[in-house]
Design a protein around this motif. Structure first.
Motif, PDB file in Angstrom:
ATOM      1  N   ARG A  77       0.997  -1.049   0.015  1.00  0.00           N
ATOM      2  CA  ARG A  77       0.014  -0.026   0.030  1.00  0.00           C
ATOM      3  C   ARG A  77       0.908   1.288  -0.091  1.00  0.00           C
ATOM      4  N   LYS A  78       2.002   1.112   0.631  1.00  0.00           N
ATOM      5  CA  LYS A  78       2.986   2.249   0.706  1.00  0.00           C
ATOM      6  C   LYS A  78       3.534   2.860  -0.725  1.00  0.00           C
ATOM      7  N   GLU A 112      11.160   5.264   3.992  1.00  0.00           N
ATOM      8  CA  GLU A 112      12.542   5.252   3.543  1.00  0.00           C
ATOM      9  C   GLU A 112      12.793   6.512   2.516  1.00  0.00           C
ATOM     10  N   ASN A 113      11.752   6.732   1.537  1.00  0.00           N
ATOM     11  CA  ASN A 113      12.067   7.627   0.462  1.00  0.00           C
ATOM     12  C   ASN A 113      11.234   8.683   0.805  1.00  0.00           C
ATOM     13  N   ILE A 114      10.949   9.047   1.866  1.00  0.00           N
ATOM     14  CA  ILE A 114       9.929  10.163   2.455  1.00  0.00           C
ATOM     15  C   ILE A 114      10.290  11.476   1.484  1.00  0.00           C
ATOM     16  N   ASP A 115      11.886  11.638   1.445  1.00  0.00           N
ATOM     17  CA  ASP A 115      12.085  12.746   0.967  1.00  0.00           C
ATOM     18  C   ASP A 115      11.756  12.963  -0.581  1.00  0.00           C
ATOM     19  N   PHE A 153      15.916  17.104   5.395  1.00  0.00           N
ATOM     20  CA  PHE A 153      16.549  16.108   4.514  1.00  0.00           C
ATOM     21  C   PHE A 153      17.922  16.994   3.603  1.00  0.00           C
ATOM     22  N   PRO A 154      18.923  17.419   4.477  1.00  0.00           N
ATOM     23  CA  PRO A 154      19.639  18.169   3.952  1.00  0.00           C
ATOM     24  C   PRO A 154      20.703  17.397   2.927  1.00  0.00           C
ATOM     25  N   LYS A 155      20.743  16.133   3.092  1.00  0.00           N
ATOM     26  CA  LYS A 155      21.712  15.455   2.254  1.00  0.00           C
ATOM     27  C   LYS A 155      20.763  14.674   1.145  1.00  0.00           C
ATOM     28  N   SER A 156      19.703  14.997   0.933  1.00  0.00           N
ATOM     29  CA  SER A 156      18.784  14.428   0.060  1.00  0.00           C
ATOM     30  C   SER A 156      19.255  14.487  -1.380  1.00  0.00           C
ATOM     31  N   GLN A 157      19.023  13.807  -2.187  1.00  0.00           N
ATOM     32  CA  GLN A 157      19.410  13.788  -3.711  1.00  0.00           C
ATOM     33  C   GLN A 157      18.374  14.920  -4.465  1.00  0.00           C
ATOM     34  N   TYR A 158      17.146  15.283  -3.682  1.00  0.00           N
ATOM     35  CA  TYR A 158      16.136  16.119  -4.197  1.00  0.00           C
ATOM     36  C   TYR A 158      16.498  17.628  -3.767  1.00  0.00           C
TER      37      TYR A 158
END
Length: 158
Positions: A77-78, A112-115, A153-158
């Motif tokens: 579902r997620k 895990e990929n909430i960013d 998320f300062p280190k996020s790829q986004y």
């Protein structure tokens, strides 16, 4: 009198033939469409992803909606919720996309990929920005969304 009946028949006959031909065409197309109705969340997710890869986005969206509604406690579902939100974004339905990304963030804050959800939520507002002379609520929301993404998320790829 005979001429009047003849003209009436000649006028209605092509219309009737056109309607029948149209209905037969629609029906025959339906016969060739292979409809798969998966009965498990894994199958629904798999078929939805397959539909995306085949560029059948509406079918994919339908499968993700079915998974979300029919299997509320499943692990799949997620991912389906996130893919559903992304499908709205892909169709440039940014208001609906934002709603679904926000719902995902509220339901699964530790995913895990909430960013990715935060990014696309902000991008949904960004895509809704209009001329400078108009209401700038979407601009403010986009800025706030990107700021929230960077802060969380300062280190996020986004």
């Amino acid at each position: 009198m005979i001429l009047k009946k003849f003209l009436t028949i000649n006028i209605h006959l092509p219309i009737a033939i056109s309607i029948i031909a149209g209905l037969l065409t629609i029906y025959s197309c339906a016969l060739f469409t292979k409809e798969i109705i998966p009965d498990s969340p894994k199958e629904l997710l798999k078929e939805g992803i397959k539909a995306i890869k085949q560029d059948q986005n509406l079918r994919a969206r339908t499968l993700f909606i079915q998974l979300v509604e029919d299997f509320p406690d499943s692990q799949e579902r997620k991912q389906a919720q996130l893919l559903l939100a992304r499908s709205y974004y892909s169709f440039e339905e940014y208001e609906e996309a934002k709603l679904h990304f926000k719902k995902f963030i509220d339901l699964y804050p530790r995913y895990e990929n909430i960013d990715r959800a935060y990014f696309y939520k902000a991008m949904s507002d960004y895509q809704r920005m209009d001329l400078v002379s108009r209401d700038q609520v979407a601009t403010k929301n986009a800025r706030d969304g990107f700021r929230q993404l960077i802060d969380r998320f300062p280190k996020s790829q986004y």
